[in-house]
Design a protein around this motif. Structure first.
Motif, PDB file in Angstrom:
ATOM      1  N   VAL A 144       0.836  -1.196   0.000  1.00 32.14           N
ATOM      2  CA  VAL A 144       0.000   0.000   0.000  1.00 32.14           C
ATOM      3  C   VAL A 144       0.873   1.249   0.000  1.00 32.14           C
ATOM      4  CG1 VAL A 144      -1.787   1.305   1.224  1.00 32.14           C
ATOM      5  CG2 VAL A 144      -1.846  -1.203   1.226  1.00 32.14           C
ATOM      6  N   ASN A 145       0.644   2.102  -1.011  1.00 32.04           N
ATOM      7  CA  ASN A 145       1.381   3.358  -1.125  1.00 32.04           C
ATOM      8  C   ASN A 145       0.684   4.411  -0.274  1.00 32.04           C
ATOM      9  OD1 ASN A 145       2.072   6.041  -2.133  1.00 32.04           O
ATOM     10  ND2 ASN A 145       3.211   4.967  -3.748  1.00 32.04           N
ATOM     11  N   LEU A 146       1.420   5.007   0.653  1.00 35.32           N
ATOM     12  CA  LEU A 146       0.856   5.948   1.629  1.00 35.32           C
ATOM     13  C   LEU A 146       1.012   7.407   1.216  1.00 35.32           C
ATOM     14  CD1 LEU A 146       2.141   4.164   4.858  1.00 35.32           C
ATOM     15  CD2 LEU A 146      -0.198   4.120   3.960  1.00 35.32           C
ATOM     16  N   ASN A 147       1.431   7.656  -0.015  1.00 37.72           N
ATOM     17  CA  ASN A 147       1.626   9.046  -0.463  1.00 37.72           C
ATOM     18  C   ASN A 147       0.425   9.948  -0.172  1.00 37.72           C
ATOM     19  OD1 ASN A 147       4.028   8.121  -1.579  1.00 37.72           O
ATOM     20  ND2 ASN A 147       3.404   8.490  -3.710  1.00 37.72           N
ATOM     21  N   LYS A 148      -0.772   9.466  -0.464  1.00 34.10           N
ATOM     22  CA  LYS A 148      -1.946  10.337  -0.391  1.00 34.10           C
ATOM     23  C   LYS A 148      -2.430  10.567   1.032  1.00 34.10           C
ATOM     24  CE  LYS A 148      -1.558  11.050  -4.604  1.00 34.10           C
ATOM     25  NZ  LYS A 148      -1.264   9.953  -5.394  1.00 34.10           N
ATOM     26  N   ILE A 149      -2.063   9.674   1.933  1.00 31.37           N
ATOM     27  CA  ILE A 149      -2.308   9.946   3.362  1.00 31.37           C
ATOM     28  C   ILE A 149      -1.450  11.132   3.775  1.00 31.37           C
ATOM     29  CG2 ILE A 149      -2.254   9.022   5.714  1.00 31.37           C
ATOM     30  CD1 ILE A 149      -4.225   7.507   3.987  1.00 31.37           C
ATOM     31  N   ALA A 150      -0.195  11.111   3.320  1.00 23.67           N
ATOM     32  CA  ALA A 150       0.736  12.201   3.644  1.00 23.67           C
ATOM     33  C   ALA A 150       0.305  13.501   2.978  1.00 23.67           C
ATOM     34  CB  ALA A 150       2.150  11.825   3.215  1.00 23.67           C
ATOM     35  N   LEU A 151      -0.289  13.391   1.775  1.00 27.61           N
ATOM     36  CA  LEU A 151      -0.748  14.596   1.077  1.00 27.61           C
ATOM     37  C   LEU A 151      -1.824  15.316   1.894  1.00 27.61           C
ATOM     38  CD1 LEU A 151      -0.366  16.017  -1.747  1.00 27.61           C
ATOM     39  CD2 LEU A 151      -2.454  14.814  -2.429  1.00 27.61           C
ATOM     40  N   ILE A 152      -2.757  14.531   2.454  1.00 25.36           N
ATOM     41  CA  ILE A 152      -3.806  15.126   3.293  1.00 25.36           C
ATOM     42  C   ILE A 152      -3.169  15.724   4.552  1.00 25.36           C
ATOM     43  CG2 ILE A 152      -5.896  14.667   4.645  1.00 25.36           C
ATOM     44  CD1 ILE A 152      -6.442  12.328   2.666  1.00 25.36           C
ATOM     45  N   ARG A 153      -2.239  14.990   5.155  1.00 28.63           N
ATOM     46  CA  ARG A 153      -1.564  15.481   6.362  1.00 28.63           C
ATOM     47  C   ARG A 153      -0.882  16.824   6.130  1.00 28.63           C
ATOM     48  NH1 ARG A 153       3.470  13.058   7.882  1.00 28.63           N
ATOM     49  NH2 ARG A 153       4.010  13.831   5.802  1.00 28.63           N
TER      50      ARG A 153
ATOM     51  N   SER B  11      -1.669  19.167   4.268  1.00 30.56           N
ATOM     52  CA  SER B  11      -2.552  20.302   3.935  1.00 30.56           C
ATOM     53  C   SER B  11      -2.901  21.135   5.161  1.00 30.56           C
ATOM     54  CB  SER B  11      -3.836  19.782   3.271  1.00 30.56           C
ATOM     55  OG  SER B  11      -4.531  18.920   4.150  1.00 30.56           O
ATOM     56  N   ARG B  12      -2.431  20.702   6.343  1.00 28.58           N
ATOM     57  CA  ARG B  12      -2.594  21.474   7.596  1.00 28.58           C
ATOM     58  C   ARG B  12      -1.291  21.344   8.387  1.00 28.58           C
ATOM     59  NH1 ARG B  12      -8.218  21.988   9.099  1.00 28.58           N
ATOM     60  NH2 ARG B  12      -9.173  22.759   7.146  1.00 28.58           N
ATOM     61  N   GLU B  13      -1.111  22.227   9.358  1.00 27.81           N
ATOM     62  CA  GLU B  13      -0.032  22.030  10.341  1.00 27.81           C
ATOM     63  C   GLU B  13      -0.357  20.770  11.139  1.00 27.81           C
ATOM     64  OE1 GLU B  13       2.080  25.194   9.012  1.00 27.81           O
ATOM     65  OE2 GLU B  13       2.692  23.798  10.601  1.00 27.81           O
ATOM     66  N   GLY B  14       0.645  20.183  11.765  1.00 25.65           N
ATOM     67  CA  GLY B  14       0.383  19.040  12.651  1.00 25.65           C
ATOM     68  C   GLY B  14       0.560  17.703  11.950  1.00 25.65           C
ATOM     69  N   ASN B  15       0.057  16.646  12.637  1.00 22.40           N
ATOM     70  CA  ASN B  15       0.311  15.269  12.183  1.00 22.40           C
ATOM     71  C   ASN B  15      -0.997  14.500  12.066  1.00 22.40           C
ATOM     72  OD1 ASN B  15       1.901  13.015  11.484  1.00 22.40           O
ATOM     73  ND2 ASN B  15       1.748  12.219  13.581  1.00 22.40           N
ATOM     74  N   TYR B  16      -1.945  15.067  11.377  1.00 18.80           N
ATOM     75  CA  TYR B  16      -3.288  14.465  11.249  1.00 18.80           C
ATOM     76  C   TYR B  16      -3.745  14.542   9.795  1.00 18.80           C
ATOM     77  CZ  TYR B  16      -8.236  13.584  12.428  1.00 18.80           C
ATOM     78  OH  TYR B  16      -9.507  13.062  12.511  1.00 18.80           O
ATOM     79  N   PRO B  17      -3.906  13.344   9.157  1.00 16.09           N
ATOM     80  CA  PRO B  17      -3.780  11.980   9.632  1.00 16.09           C
ATOM     81  C   PRO B  17      -2.325  11.564   9.881  1.00 16.09           C
ATOM     82  CG  PRO B  17      -4.172  11.969   7.286  1.00 16.09           C
ATOM     83  CD  PRO B  17      -4.294  13.394   7.725  1.00 16.09           C
ATOM     84  N   ASP B  18      -2.164  10.683  10.832  1.00 12.91           N
ATOM     85  CA  ASP B  18      -0.857  10.128  11.192  1.00 12.91           C
ATOM     86  C   ASP B  18      -0.503   9.032  10.179  1.00 12.91           C
ATOM     87  OD1 ASP B  18       0.630   9.089  14.329  1.00 12.91           O
ATOM     88  OD2 ASP B  18       1.106   8.373  12.293  1.00 12.91           O
ATOM     89  N   VAL B  19       0.522   9.280   9.400  1.00  7.19           N
ATOM     90  CA  VAL B  19       0.866   8.359   8.310  1.00  7.19           C
ATOM     91  C   VAL B  19       1.257   6.984   8.858  1.00  7.19           C
ATOM     92  CG1 VAL B  19       2.469   7.931   6.406  1.00  7.19           C
ATOM     93  CG2 VAL B  19       1.544  10.227   6.759  1.00  7.19           C
ATOM     94  N   VAL B  20       2.036   6.986   9.951  1.00  2.00           N
ATOM     95  CA  VAL B  20       2.481   5.702  10.509  1.00  2.00           C
ATOM     96  C   VAL B  20       1.289   4.910  11.038  1.00  2.00           C
ATOM     97  CG1 VAL B  20       3.888   4.600  12.303  1.00  2.00           C
ATOM     98  CG2 VAL B  20       4.778   6.572  11.033  1.00  2.00           C
ATOM     99  N   ALA B  21       0.363   5.593  11.710  1.00  2.00           N
ATOM    100  CA  ALA B  21      -0.817   4.885  12.242  1.00  2.00           C
ATOM    101  C   ALA B  21      -1.620   4.262  11.111  1.00  2.00           C
ATOM    102  CB  ALA B  21      -1.677   5.855  13.044  1.00  2.00           C
ATOM    103  N   HIS B  22      -1.726   4.964   9.992  1.00  2.00           N
ATOM    104  CA  HIS B  22      -2.481   4.413   8.857  1.00  2.00           C
ATOM    105  C   HIS B  22      -1.701   3.302   8.162  1.00  2.00           C
ATOM    106  CE1 HIS B  22      -4.950   7.868   9.716  1.00  2.00           C
ATOM    107  NE2 HIS B  22      -5.867   7.388   8.908  1.00  2.00           N
ATOM    108  N   GLY B  23      -0.376   3.412   8.188  1.00  2.00           N
ATOM    109  CA  GLY B  23       0.413   2.290   7.684  1.00  2.00           C
ATOM    110  C   GLY B  23       0.208   1.051   8.520  1.00  2.00           C
ATOM    111  N   ARG B  24       0.132   1.252   9.837  1.00  5.66           N
ATOM    112  CA  ARG B  24      -0.096   0.117  10.747  1.00  5.66           C
ATOM    113  C   ARG B  24      -1.464  -0.499  10.486  1.00  5.66           C
ATOM    114  NH1 ARG B  24       0.725   2.699  15.044  1.00  5.66           N
ATOM    115  NH2 ARG B  24       2.956   2.214  15.335  1.00  5.66           N
ATOM    116  N   THR B  25      -2.453   0.331  10.223  1.00  6.53           N
ATOM    117  CA  THR B  25      -3.794  -0.179   9.902  1.00  6.53           C
ATOM    118  C   THR B  25      -3.754  -1.063   8.651  1.00  6.53           C
ATOM    119  OG1 THR B  25      -4.888   1.754  10.881  1.00  6.53           O
ATOM    120  CG2 THR B  25      -6.130   0.517   9.226  1.00  6.53           C
ATOM    121  N   CYS B  26      -2.982  -0.639   7.649  1.00  6.95           N
ATOM    122  CA  CYS B  26      -2.854  -1.441   6.418  1.00  6.95           C
ATOM    123  C   CYS B  26      -2.217  -2.791   6.712  1.00  6.95           C
ATOM    124  CB  CYS B  26      -2.025  -0.687   5.392  1.00  6.95           C
ATOM    125  SG  CYS B  26      -2.783   0.848   4.801  1.00  6.95           S
TER     126      CYS B  26
END
Ligand code: DXP
Ligand SMILES: NCC(=O)COP(=O)(O)O
Length: 252
Positions: free
Chosen positions: A6-15, A17-32
């Motif tokens: 699973v390529n996580l690029n687009k999770i990081a793209l959403i992250r 778009s704002r300051e901070g760490n939401y969505p958390d890329v690592v947490a979503h990688g763990r979900t995958c």
């Protein structure tokens, strides 16, 4: 079995778009991974539009201790440092992923849209490939289904090729009769790669519509999927989306 990375690029793209760490890329990688994905892929680009160097470090740490899970880092080996992006090779040699997929993207490309021209770049790539392999990193080259070019991929020392599936996906989306000839060319390219001792990966714009056919490609070992899977996850949830792709790859 065909592995899903699973390529996580687009999770990081959403992250990003704002300051901070939401969505958390690592947490979503763990979900995958918890949902059964056999690997994670990232494509850190010099402009850091999505995946940042810190994501690569963190995801390497997530994947490394998990038996049977692979981490795949993609990028242009000729792209130099930009800001705190150190360049692909320094980042890969620091994080030591299981696989590095070399992609000939220029910095200003919207996305990946072609494979390597090894007649032009083969001599420059050969020592880079050798250095990655000395570090026990499997090397895959992003390729179009061109038999001569795939022969050169063997010559420069690659372990695998990744067939660029963008035109196939586009033809399926357009319900074009070209699908047959494009898929036949991909099958011929895969057969040629296998005869040369190259492994066969594939990726770009694969989705739940075009994957049932593409999964029948001879000797396909791994698909890396991000954009469509992320869109599907908006509707069905990330874990369910991963399950849907795994079921599709299993022929269910
Ligand atoms: C190499 C390839 O086709 C994709 O893996 C690439 O990662 C897509 O990059 P973007 O997510 O930046 O479009
Ligand atoms: N190598 C292909 C990849 O990692 C994901 O491509 P896409 O599914 O985001 O088009």
């Amino acid at each position: 079995m065909i592995d899903l990375s699973v390529n996580l690029n687009k999770i990081a793209l959403i992250r990003n778009s704002r300051e901070g760490n939401y969505p958390d890329v690592v947490a979503h990688g763990r979900t995958c991974l918890d949902a059964g994905a056999q690997g994670l892929t990232v494509h850190p680009r010099p402009d850091q539009r999505h995946i940042r160097p810190g994501d690569v470090r963190d995801l390497a740490g997530l994947c490394r201790p998990v038996e049977g899970v692979e981490f795949n880092v993609e990028g242009n080996p000729f792209a130099g440092p930009m800001g705190d992006y150190p360049g692909l090779l320094p980042l890969v040699m620091e994080t030591l992923p299981d696989q590095c997929t070399l992609v000939p993207d220029s910095n200003d490309q919207l996305t990946s849209d072609h494979g390597f021209d090894l007649k032009r770049d083969g001599d420059r790539l050969e020592p880079i490939i050798a250095r990655l392999r000395e570090a026990n990193i499997r090397v895959s080259l992003f390729m179009d289904p061109d038999l001569e070019q795939i022969g050169l991929a063997r010559e420069v020392g690659a372990d695998r090729i990744e067939l660029y599936t963008g035109p196939y996906a586009d033809a399926v989306a357009r319900q074009s009769p070209e699908v047959e000839s494009i898929f036949a060319a991909h099958c011929a390219a895969a057969e040629h790669a296998l005869q040369l001792g190259l492994g066969v990966n594939a990726g770009h714009d694969l989705n739940l519509i075009n994957l049932p056919r593409y999964r029948t490609l001879p000797g396909l070992q791994e698909v890396s999927i991000g954009h469509a899977l992320t869109v599907d996850a908006i509707a069905m949830g990330l874990g369910n989306a991963v399950n849907a792709y795994l079921n599709c790859l299993a022929g269910n």
